[in-house]
Design an enzyme around this catalytic site. Structure first.
Site, short mmCIF file in Angstrom:
data_model
loop_
_atom_site.label_atom_id
_atom_site.label_comp_id
_atom_site.label_asym_id
_atom_site.label_seq_id
_atom_site.Cartn_x
_atom_site.Cartn_y
_atom_site.Cartn_z
N ASP A 124 0.85 -1.20 0.00
CA ASP A 124 0.00 0.00 0.00
C ASP A 124 0.89 1.25 0.00
OD1 ASP A 124 -2.88 1.14 0.87
OD2 ASP A 124 -1.34 2.17 2.04
N TYR A 155 2.96 9.82 -0.15
CA TYR A 155 4.03 9.23 0.66
C TYR A 155 5.42 9.51 0.09
CZ TYR A 155 0.29 6.38 2.83
OH TYR A 155 -0.85 5.95 3.48
N LYS A 168 -2.92 5.74 -3.95
CA LYS A 168 -3.96 6.72 -3.58
C LYS A 168 -3.71 8.05 -4.26
CE LYS A 168 -3.69 4.72 1.03
NZ LYS A 168 -2.26 4.51 1.23
N HIS A 177 -7.55 9.53 -1.35
CA HIS A 177 -6.88 9.55 -0.04
C HIS A 177 -7.73 10.21 1.06
CE1 HIS A 177 -2.52 9.29 1.60
NE2 HIS A 177 -3.37 9.07 2.57
N1 LIG Z 1 -5.31 6.10 4.07
C1 LIG Z 1 -4.76 6.80 5.02
O1 LIG Z 1 -5.06 8.00 5.23
C2 LIG Z 1 -3.73 6.13 5.89
C3 LIG Z 1 -3.39 6.68 7.13
C4 LIG Z 1 -2.44 6.03 7.89
C5 LIG Z 1 -1.86 4.85 7.44
N2 LIG Z 1 -2.21 4.33 6.22
C6 LIG Z 1 -1.62 3.08 5.70
O2 LIG Z 1 -1.64 2.13 6.73
C7 LIG Z 1 -0.31 1.68 6.97
C8 LIG Z 1 -0.15 1.33 8.42
O3 LIG Z 1 -0.30 2.51 9.22
P1 LIG Z 1 0.68 2.72 10.43
O4 LIG Z 1 2.07 2.79 9.92
O5 LIG Z 1 0.17 3.84 11.27
O6 LIG Z 1 0.45 1.28 11.15
P2 LIG Z 1 0.44 0.72 12.61
O7 LIG Z 1 0.58 -0.74 12.44
O8 LIG Z 1 -0.70 1.23 13.39
O9 LIG Z 1 1.72 1.32 13.30
C9 LIG Z 1 2.99 1.13 12.81
C10 LIG Z 1 3.95 1.54 13.93
O10 LIG Z 1 3.97 0.53 14.92
C11 LIG Z 1 5.26 -0.08 14.98
N3 LIG Z 1 5.05 -1.53 14.97
C12 LIG Z 1 4.55 -2.29 13.96
N4 LIG Z 1 4.45 -3.58 14.33
C13 LIG Z 1 4.89 -3.63 15.61
C14 LIG Z 1 5.03 -4.68 16.54
N5 LIG Z 1 4.68 -5.94 16.23
N6 LIG Z 1 5.54 -4.39 17.77
C15 LIG Z 1 5.89 -3.14 18.09
N7 LIG Z 1 5.77 -2.09 17.25
C16 LIG Z 1 5.28 -2.34 16.02
C17 LIG Z 1 6.01 0.39 13.75
O11 LIG Z 1 7.36 0.64 14.08
P3 LIG Z 1 8.57 -0.06 13.28
O12 LIG Z 1 8.37 0.21 11.83
O13 LIG Z 1 9.77 0.61 13.86
O14 LIG Z 1 8.47 -1.51 13.63
C18 LIG Z 1 5.32 1.70 13.40
O15 LIG Z 1 5.92 2.76 14.14
C19 LIG Z 1 0.58 2.83 6.50
O16 LIG Z 1 1.90 2.42 6.25
C20 LIG Z 1 -0.17 3.26 5.26
O17 LIG Z 1 0.14 2.39 4.18
C21 LIG Z 1 -3.15 4.96 5.45
#
Ligand SMILES: NC(=O)c1ccc[n+]([C@@H]2O[C@H](COP(=O)([O-])OP(=O)(O)OC[C@H]3O[C@@H](n4cnc5c(N)ncnc54)[C@H](OP(=O)(O)O)[C@@H]3O)[C@@H](O)[C@H]2O)c1
Length: 281
Positions: free
Chosen positions: A44, A49, A74, A107
Site C-alpha cells: 500500500d 508518501y 492513492k 486519499h
Molecule cells: N489512508 C490513510 O489515510 C492512511 C493513514 C495512515 C496509514 N495508512 C496506511 O496504513 C499503513 C499502516 O499505518 P501505520 O504505519 O500507522 O500502522 P500501525 O501498524 O498502526 O503502526 C505502525 C507503527 O507501529 C510499529 N510496529 C509495527 N508492528 C509492531 C510490533 N509488532 N511491535 C511493536 N511495534 C510495532 C512500527 O514501528 P517499526 O516500523 O519501527 O516496527 C510503526 O511505528 C501505512 O503504512 C499506510 O500504508 C493509510
C-alpha cells in the site's frame, strides 16, 4: 493467508503491507524484500508518501513479475475532479512502472470546512475513478477516510460504489458505525494504523489478554481487527515484527476478550479528522 473478496470478485489478502513513512530507497528495498519473503503480497502506497519510485525500484531489485505482487495506491487531495484524478493515476502508474493498480483509492474526502460544495467535488472525483476502473487501469476502486455521510453523499451519483474504505481503525477507535454501514453496502473496511501507529501497544488490558493467549499485544490488536471484519494494512521496518504481525491466523479471541477490547476508552485520532482535512501538499 485468508483473502477478502471485493464486490466485483477481486480478491485481496486480508493483511497488506503499508509503506507510509518509508522514503529512503535502500531502506525501502530491504523492507520490501523482507516483507515479501515473510509472505506479504499487497503493498500500500500513496502519491503523498513520496515513495512510489522507491517502491518501484524495490520491486525491480527483487525481480518480481507483475502478477507476483499486488499494488494499492492513492490520489492526493491536490488532484480532485474527474480529469485531475485520471491524470494523477497515470503519473503514479508511470512511477510504479506498471499499467494497472490492483486498488486505487481517494486519499481524503473534500472537507466540508473548506468547500461548501464538498459533495459535488467528491462526486466529480469519483466519476474519474469510475472511468479509470472502466478503462482497466485499476482493478478495484475505493476511498480512504470517508465517514458514512461522505459515502451516503457519494451514493446519490455513483454508478459504481467504492469497494473499499481504508480508515483508521484499532483498539480504542472501533469504527462500529462505519463497519456496519460498509457491511450493509458491500464495502470492505481496510484498517490503516491497526496498531494506532504504535500508540495502543502499552495498553495494560490488551497486555493481559496477550499474556493469557501467549501472543504479543500487536498480534492481539491485529487479530481483534480481523475479527471485527476488517482487512488490515500493517507496517513495520523490522523483519521480526513483520513475521509477528503476519502470524495472526492461528488463534481466536473469544467474545469476552473481544468485548473487553471493544470497550477500551477512545484513543483514536492518529490521522486528521476527515471533515477538517486541508489540501496541503
Ligand atoms: N489512508 C490513510 O489515510 C492512511 C493513514 C495512515 C496509514 N495508512 C496506511 O496504513 C499503513 C499502516 O499505518 P501505520 O504505519 O500507522 O500502522 P500501525 O501498524 O498502526 O503502526 C505502525 C507503527 O507501529 C510499529 N510496529 C509495527 N508492528 C509492531 C510490533 N509488532 N511491535 C511493536 N511495534 C510495532 C512500527 O514501528 P517499526 O516500523 O519501527 O516496527 C510503526 O511505528 C501505512 O503504512 C499506510 O500504508 C493509510
Amino acid at each position: 493467508m485468508d483473502q477478502i473478496k471485493l464486490i466485483n470478485g477481486i480478491k485481496l489478502p486480508q493483511i497488506g503491507f503499508g509503506t507510509w513513512q518509508i522514503t529512503d530507497r535502500d531502506q525501502m528495498a530491504e523492507v520490501f524484500s523482507n516483507a515479501y519473503d515473510v509472505g506479504y503480497r499487497l503493498f500500500d502506497t500513496a502519491a503523498a508518501y513520496s515513495n512510489e519510485i522507491a517502491l518501484s525500484k524495490a520491486i525491480a531489485r527483487k525481480g518480481l513479475s507483475r502478477e507476483e505482487y499486488i499494488l494499492s495506491d492513492k490520489v492526493w487531495n491536490t488532484s480532485r475532479g474527474c480529469e485531475a484524478v485520471q491524470e494523477a493515476c497515470r503519473r503514479s502508474l508511470k512511477k510504479l512502472k506498471t499499467d494497472y493498480f490492483d486498488l486505487y483509492l481517494i486519499h481524503w474526502p473534500a472537507s466540508m470546512k473548506l468547500y461548501p460544495n464538498w459533495e459535488e467535488i467528491n462526486a466529480d472525483t469519483w466519476r474519474g475513478m469510475e472511468q479509470l476502473y472502466r478503462d482497466g487501469m485499476v482493478k478495484a476502486i475505493g476511498v480512504c477516510n470517508f465517514k458514512t455521510h461522505h459515502l451516503e453523499a457519494l451514493k446519490k451519483t455513483a454508478e459504481i460504489m467504492p469497494m473499499v474504505d481504508q480508515v483508521e481503525l484499532h483498539p480504542g477507535f472501533n469504527q462500529n458505525e462505519l463497519l456496519e454501514y460498509c457491511r450493509v453496502n458491500n464495502m470492505v473496511v481496510q484498517a490503516s494504523s491497526p496498531l494506532g501507529n504504535g500508540k495502543i501497544l502499552n495498553n495494560e488490558d490488551i497486555c493481559a489478554i496477550a499474556v493469557e493467549k501467549k501472543k504479543t499485544i500487536a498480534q492481539v490488536c491485529l487479530r481483534w481487527g480481523l475479527q471485527k471484519g476488517a482487512a488490515l494494512i500493517s507496517k513495520t521496518v523490522n523483519i521480526g515484527r513483520m513475521q509477528e504481525n503476519f502470524d495472526i491466523f492461528d488463534f481466536t479471541l473469544n467474545e469476552k476478550e473481544m468485548d473487553a477490547i471493544d470497550n477500551l476508552p477512545y484513543c483514536g485520532g492518529i490521522g486528521i479528522d476527515p471533515d477538517e482535512v486541508k489540501e496541503f501538499g
